[in-house]
Design an enzyme around this catalytic site. Structure first.
Site, PDB file in Angstrom:
ATOM      1  N   GLY A  22       0.840  -1.210   0.000  1.00 37.11           N
ATOM      2  CA  GLY A  22       0.000   0.000   0.000  1.00 37.11           C
ATOM      3  C   GLY A  22       0.860   1.239   0.000  1.00 37.11           C
ATOM      4  O   GLY A  22       1.641   1.453   0.927  1.00 37.11           O
ATOM      5  N   CYS A  42      -7.559  13.161   0.524  1.00 34.09           N
ATOM      6  CA  CYS A  42      -8.361  14.211   1.176  1.00 34.09           C
ATOM      7  C   CYS A  42      -8.849  15.259   0.184  1.00 34.09           C
ATOM      8  O   CYS A  42      -9.759  16.034   0.484  1.00 34.09           O
ATOM      9  CB  CYS A  42      -7.560  14.898   2.267  1.00 34.09           C
ATOM     10  SG  CYS A  42      -6.947  13.759   3.514  1.00 34.09           S
ATOM     11  N   ARG A 100     -13.197   6.874  -2.675  1.00 35.04           N
ATOM     12  CA  ARG A 100     -11.954   6.565  -1.953  1.00 35.04           C
ATOM     13  C   ARG A 100     -10.725   6.764  -2.816  1.00 35.04           C
ATOM     14  O   ARG A 100      -9.634   6.930  -2.309  1.00 35.04           O
ATOM     15  CB  ARG A 100     -11.964   5.091  -1.466  1.00 35.04           C
ATOM     16  CG  ARG A 100     -12.862   4.808  -0.306  1.00 35.04           C
ATOM     17  CD  ARG A 100     -12.354   5.419   0.987  1.00 35.04           C
ATOM     18  NE  ARG A 100     -11.115   4.842   1.490  1.00 35.04           N
ATOM     19  CZ  ARG A 100     -10.457   5.318   2.532  1.00 35.04           C
ATOM     20  NH1 ARG A 100     -10.920   6.373   3.174  1.00 35.04           N
ATOM     21  NH2 ARG A 100      -9.328   4.767   2.932  1.00 35.04           N
ATOM     22  N   SER A 141       1.559  -8.666  15.643  1.00 38.96           N
ATOM     23  CA  SER A 141       1.878  -9.823  16.496  1.00 38.96           C
ATOM     24  C   SER A 141       3.006 -10.655  15.894  1.00 38.96           C
ATOM     25  O   SER A 141       3.526 -11.545  16.560  1.00 38.96           O
ATOM     26  CB  SER A 141       0.621 -10.676  16.709  1.00 38.96           C
ATOM     27  OG  SER A 141       0.049 -11.027  15.461  1.00 38.96           O
ATOM     28  N   ILE A 146       6.620  -8.112  10.933  1.00 37.01           N
ATOM     29  CA  ILE A 146       5.567  -7.438  10.169  1.00 37.01           C
ATOM     30  C   ILE A 146       5.043  -6.220  10.945  1.00 37.01           C
ATOM     31  O   ILE A 146       4.698  -6.335  12.115  1.00 37.01           O
ATOM     32  CB  ILE A 146       4.394  -8.400   9.851  1.00 37.01           C
ATOM     33  CG1 ILE A 146       4.908  -9.650   9.126  1.00 37.01           C
ATOM     34  CG2 ILE A 146       3.332  -7.687   9.013  1.00 37.01           C
ATOM     35  CD1 ILE A 146       3.834 -10.677   8.809  1.00 37.01           C
ATOM     36  N   ALA A 180       2.404  -2.657  10.715  1.00 34.12           N
ATOM     37  CA  ALA A 180       1.196  -2.181  10.028  1.00 34.12           C
ATOM     38  C   ALA A 180       0.935  -0.744  10.432  1.00 34.12           C
ATOM     39  O   ALA A 180       1.165  -0.349  11.584  1.00 34.12           O
ATOM     40  CB  ALA A 180      -0.014  -3.062  10.361  1.00 34.12           C
ATOM     41  N   GLY A 202      -1.503   3.091   9.358  1.00 37.11           N
ATOM     42  CA  GLY A 202      -2.573   3.737   8.595  1.00 37.11           C
ATOM     43  C   GLY A 202      -3.967   3.307   9.001  1.00 37.11           C
ATOM     44  O   GLY A 202      -4.204   2.842  10.117  1.00 37.11           O
TER      45      GLY A 202
END
Lengths: 563, 563
Positions: free
Chosen positions: A12, A47, A138, A278, A282, A284, A286
Site C-alpha cells: 500500500g 483528502c 476513496r 503480532s 511485520i 502495520a 494507517g
C-alpha cells in the site's frame, strides 16, 4: 544493526506506506525498498477528492503527491502499481503478489513487511446498492466516475452526514445539484456532540440542502424514466440521479487476518507502540490499524492522514533499529506512536467545524464521569475591529484537576487556530489553567487580549477552583429551576426562556431582593459573561445559584429552531 | 482573611487596572474599589488606535471597552477620570489625588494600592520635536488629533519601524498619504531577527513606502510654505506634512519611584510573581512593570495587553487572599504570574508577522549559545488545493535537548495559527519532538497532513537526533564551502548561488562520484526538503555534507535584493 541489505516490502503506497518507504530510505541507503499497490496510483491526495469532484481542484494530476518515477529517481524505491498482495507466508517470510494487468503471480521475500492497506468505503448489502449511479469516494478513479456522473445529474443523495459526506454535499451543491443528506444519527458529524453540530445543519439548510436525520437508506431502485429512487427507514421515497455512499470506512484487514496476525476488537490490525504486529517481522500502519485514544485510553479506528504519516515514519525507524528500549529519549520518540487525539476539521459552506480529543459522547461511552464542560461564543477577533464572526466553542476537562479532555468549535473564522492550540495543550497534558495563562498572538484583526482559548480556560478554571457552579442545559426540563435572565431588555425581546425572571445585570444590585432565597436559581445571559458577574454577586449575597453555560446562544444550539 | 471592607485603590484604568478592578469585585462583594485615571477614558482599546486613524474603525465609541457608568452599574466600582494620583504616602497608606478639571487635591486611604500607570511614548529631546504636526499615538485624544491632521496632509513621516510604526504606516497609506519610515536599526520590526523582517520591508516598498533604515531623526523644522522638514542622521532632508513618533514607550514609573518603591534595571517597577512591589500593600501591573522572560530568564519591559490583563487578575487574587504559598496548585496558578514569552503579531499590507519566545538576537544577548535554528517555507495549506500562500518560518530550539526557545513566521495566511501552537508548546516546556508529533487540524483548505508546525519539528528533530547537520547562511562568505545545488534545471535558471555545483536530486545517485570526498559540501535546494534527501544519501555514501537551512528561499531572506 545488520540492516545493511534488508529487504523491506510495503503493501500500500498511500500516506502511511509512502511515508514509511521514504523514511526508510533516508535511514538506510543500502536497503532494498519495494512498494506494492493494488491501485493505479501511489501517494495520492485522497483528502482532496471531494474538491476534485467539485472542480475546486481542476486537474487530476494535482492530486498526485508522488509518482512511481519520483520514488525511483529520488529514493531508489521500486513501486509496483496494480499489483495485489494476495498472501503472506510468514514462515518463509515471503508474500505472494499478483500483477492485476497480466494476472501473473509471483513470490517476494522480505526481511521486514509493512502493511498499509488502508480502508474501504462501507457498502451496506442493500437492494440496489450496486446500481449504476451509486458511488463511493476513496480513489482517484472513484472521483473520476462521480465527476462524469455529475455532468448529467441535477439531484444527488448523500448517504452519511459525516466529514466526507458533508464535503461531498458542499461540492455537489457547488456543481449545481440539489442535494439530500440521509444520516442515521440524530445529528450531522457524529464525532461531534449534537449541540456543536447543530449550526452545521442550519448552514446546510440555508444552502437548500435537504436533511433526513434519524433515517437510514433501505433500498435503491432504477426509475423507469432514468434516475434512482431511494427508500429510507422512515418510509420516505427520494428521487435522485446519483447516490454517494459516505457511511464510513472499514479497515482492509483481510490479508493480515488470513496470515493469522492479531486483530483488535474493532476489526483493525493490532499493533504495539512501534507499529509492530503480532509477528515481529511485520508492521502495520494507517487506516487499517487500531490505535489508542490518548484521552479515553480505548482502542479506536481513526482513519486520518496525519497519524498515518507518523505511523509510517515510526515503522521505518523501528525496522531500521532506531529507538529500542535502551535508546535515548530523543530516539525513542522517533520510534513510538503516542496514540491519537483524533483532531479533525471540516469546512462546509464557509463554516468550519473542528474537534480535538474526546467529545462528551466519547467520554460517556468510555465511562469517564468526572468531567465538566463550558460553552462560549467569542468573536474570532475583538468586536471593535470590523469583520469578526462568532466561534461557538465547547471545552471538556477533568472536574478534579482541570486536565483538558477535548474541545470542539464551529464558526467562520479562527476555528482551526483555536482547536490547534488546545490540541497542542492537550498533547502536553495541559490543564485549563494552562489555557488561562496562554500567551497568544493579539492585534485587533487577529484576536483579543483575552483570546478565545484564554477565555475558555478562565471559565473552566473558575469551575475547577469552585468560583463558578454550572447547571446543565440538558437538565433544564427536568429540574425546572427558577430561571434568571440578566440580559438587557432589547435582547430579551428577541427571545428568552419561558418563565424566566428578568433583571438586567446593571439593576441586579438594587433589585436582588426580588429573588427567592429558598430556591436554586439558574442564571443566563447572552453568552455567559454577565451571568458570571451576576453569579459572583448573588453567591456572595447568599443566594443558591448556578449558571447555564454559554447563555442563550448555547440554548439555541441545543434547541436550534425554537422551544 | 479579613478583606471584608478592604479599600482597594487602582491607579490607571486601562487593561491591567480595569481587569484588576473587575476581578477584585468578582472575588469580593464587600470591598470598596476605586479607579483613578489621568485621562478622560478608562478601559479603551489602545491596540485599535492605528486603525481608528486609518478609518478601518470608523466610530470612536467602538474603542471604549467599558465606561465609568458600566463600572458603576455592573460592578459597583467608582471611576474617577481626569484625576491624577500625585503622591503615595506609604506610611499613612494614603494617596494624594488631583482633579485635573477643578485643580483640587484630596487624599484617599487604601488598604491595597494597585499601580497600573502604563507607559508613555518616547519623545526624544530633538529640535522641533514639539512642533505642531508632530504626534505620538497612545490615547484616544492622540488618535483624534492625528485623524484631523491627516485630512489636510499628503505626506507622513513615521519615526520607528516597530509594530506600532508599521501599523501606523499601513493606516496612513490607507488614508492616501505618501509615507516614509525612518528606523535606527538595520531592519524593521526589531523584536524579530533581520532575515525574518526582510519580507516586510519588501512588502512596504511594493506599497510605495520609502524606508530609511540605519537612520535616526535628528531634527524637525517648519517649512516656510507649511509642512515640516525632517533631517536624519545620514544628512538627508525629508519633507513631510506630519510626523508620527513611534520610537517606543517608557514605563510611567515616577510615582512609584518617588514613593521609594524598588525599580528594575530597565526603569520599570519591580514586582514579585504576585505582582507585589517592594511595599507589601502596593501592587503594580501592566506596561510599567518589569517581567521575567520565560525563555532567557532576563527581566524585560513587555508592553502587551494580554500579559497586562493577566497581571491585573493576579494582583486582585493576591490582594483578596488567593493563592498563598500553602494554597493548592489550582489556586496558586490564579495568583502567580509565570512571566512573558512576548508573543506578538503585526499585520501590514496583507502580510502577517508573528513571534513567540526568544529571537536569535535575544538568545545571543542573553549569552545562550547552545541553540540551533531551522528555516522552512511551507504553504499555508496543501499545494494541490488552490489559494495556498507560503509561510516563512524560523524555529529556535536547544541543540542539547530540543526544548523550544522561540519561533517567528511571516506570510499572508495561517501565521497566527502556527505561532500560537508553538507558543502553547513553548509555554508547556515542549520540545521539537512534541511539535513533530502534534496532531493538528487537517483538511486540504486548512493545512497539511504534515502541518508546518510538524515539519518544523521534524527538521529540528533530525538535527537534535544527529540525522542532519546544518550550515549557517551567515558563514557562507567566510567558510567558502563547495556548494551543491540539487534543484531542477528550470529553478536554477531563475537564480542560484555563484559557483554552486548543480546536480538535480533525481540524478544524484548516478552522478555523486562527481563530488569531492575531501571537501565539505554545503547542499541547498529551494526550501530544504530535497537537500535533506540529498544529505541523507551523501552522508551514507561517506561524503562530508551540511545543509543550508530553508534553501534558496532563506537565502533570499538574507539577501533580499541580489547577491
Amino acid at each position: 544493526m545488520s540492516d545493511g541489505r534488508k529487504r523491506i516490502l510495503i503493501v500500500g503506497g498511500v500516506a502511511g506506506g509512502a511515508s514509511c518507504a521514504a523514511r526508510a530510505r533516508r535511514l538506510c541507503e543500502r536497503c532494498e525498498i519495494v512498494i506494492f499497490d493494488r491501485g493505479p496510483y501511489v501517494s495520492f491526495a485522497n483528502c482532496g477528492l471531494p474538491y476534485y469532484v467539485g472542480d475546486v481542484i481542476e486537474e487530476e494530476e494535482a492530486l498526485l503527491v508522488a509518482t512511481p518515477e519520483r520514488f525511483r529517481d529520488r529514493f531508489d524505491i521500486q513501486v509496483h502499481t496494480e499489483t495485489e498482495v494476495t498472501r503472506i507466508d510468514r514462515g518463509a517470510r515471503e508474500i505472494e503478489v499478483r500483477d492485476l494487468r497480466s494476472g501473473e503471480t509471483r513470490r517476494e521475500a522480505y526481511d521486514a513487511l509493512v502493511l498499509s492497506p488502508g480502508a474501504e468505503a462501507v457498502r451496506p448489502p442493500l437492494p440496489g446498492i450496486d446500481l449504476p449511479g451509486v458511488f463511493v469516494l476513496r480513489t482517484i478513479p472513484d472521483s473520476r466516475r462521480i465527476r462524469e456522473a455529475v455532468q448529467g445529474a441535477s439531484r444527488a443523495l448523500v448517504v452519511g452526514g459525516g466529514f466526507i459526506g458533508l464535503e461531498m454535499t458542499e461540492n455537489l451543491v457547488r456543481r449545481g445539484l440539489d442535494v439530500t443528506v440521509v444520516e442515521l444519527a440524530e445529528q450531522l458529524l457524529p464525532p461531534l456532540d449534537p449541540e456543536m453540530a447543530s449550526p452545521v445543519a442550519a448552514r446546510l439548510r440555508e444552502h437548500a440542502v435537504s436533511l433526513r436525520l434519524r433515517q437510514s437508506l433501505e433500498s435503491l431502485e432504477e426509475r423507469p424514466d432514468g434516475g434512482l429512487l431511494a427508500r429510507t427507514s422512515s418510509g420516505e421515497s427520494i428521487e435522485t440521479d446519483i447516490a454517494i455512499l459516505a457511511i464510513g470506512v472499514r479497515p482492509l484487514a483481510a490479508l493480515a487476518r488470513e496470515a493469522g496476525l492479531e486483530l483488535g476488537s474493532r476489526g483493525g490490525i493490532r499493533v504495539d507502540e512501534q507499529m509492530r504486529t503480532s509477528d515481529p517481522d511485520i508492521w502495520a500502519v494507517g487506516d487499517a490499524v487500531e490505535v489508542r485514544d490518548v484521552v479515553t485510553g480505548s482502542m479506536q479506528l481513526v482513519p486520518l492522514a496525519g497519524p498515518a504519516n507518523r505511523q509510517g515514519r515510526i515503522a521505518a525507524a523501528t525496522i531500521l533499529g532506531r529507538g529500542g528500549a535502551e535508546a535515548e529519549p530523543r530516539e525513542r520518540s522517533a520510534a513510538r506512536f503516542r496514540g491519537v487525539q483524533a483532531t479533525a476539521i471540516c469546512g462546509v459552506f464557509d463554516l468550519t467545524i473542528a474537534i480535538t480529543g474526546a467529545s462528551e459522547k466519547s467520554l460517556q461511552r468510555a465511562g469517564i464521569e468526572r468531567y465538566a464542560k463550558v460553552y462560549l461564543h467569542p468573536g474570532s477577533h475583538v468586536g471593535y475591529y470590523p469583520g469578526a464572526s462568532p466561534i461557538h466553542m465547547k471545552l471538556l476537562f477533568s472536574s478534579e484537576d482541570g486536565r483538558i479532555l477535548g474541545a470542539q468549535a464551529v464558526g467562520e473564522a479562527g476555528v482551526a487556530r483555536r482547536i490547534d492550540v488546545i490540541a497542542m495543550a492537550l498533547q502536553m497534558g495541559g490543564t485549563v489553567f494552562d489555557l488561562e495563562e496562554a500567551e497568544l498572538c493579539y492585534a485587533p484583526q487577529f484576536g483579543a487580549a483575552k483570546d478565545p482559548v484564554n477565555v475558555a480556560g478562565m471559565i473552566a478554571a473558575n469551575i475547577v477552583r469552585g468560583d463558578l457552579s454550572l447547571a446543565r442545559w440538558e437538565e433544564l426540563e427536568i429540574v425546572k429551576p427558577l430561571l434568571l435572565d440578566v440580559r438587557d431588555p432589547a435582547e430579551v425581546k428577541k427571545g428568552q426562556l419561558s418563565e424566566a425572571v428578568h433583571i438586567p445585570l446593571s439593576e441586579l444590585r438594587r433589585r436582588h431582593e426580588e429573588l427567592p432565597r429558598d430556591r436554586e436559581i439558574w442564571i443566563y445571559c447572552a453568552e455567559g459573561q454577565r451571568s458570571y458577574y451576576a453569579n459572583r454577586f448573588l453567591t456572595q449575597k447568599g443566594y443558591r445559584v448556578r449558571n447555564l453555560p454559554g447563555g442563550y446562544k448555547t440554548y439555541r444550539q441545543f434547541r436550534p429552531k425554537s422551544r
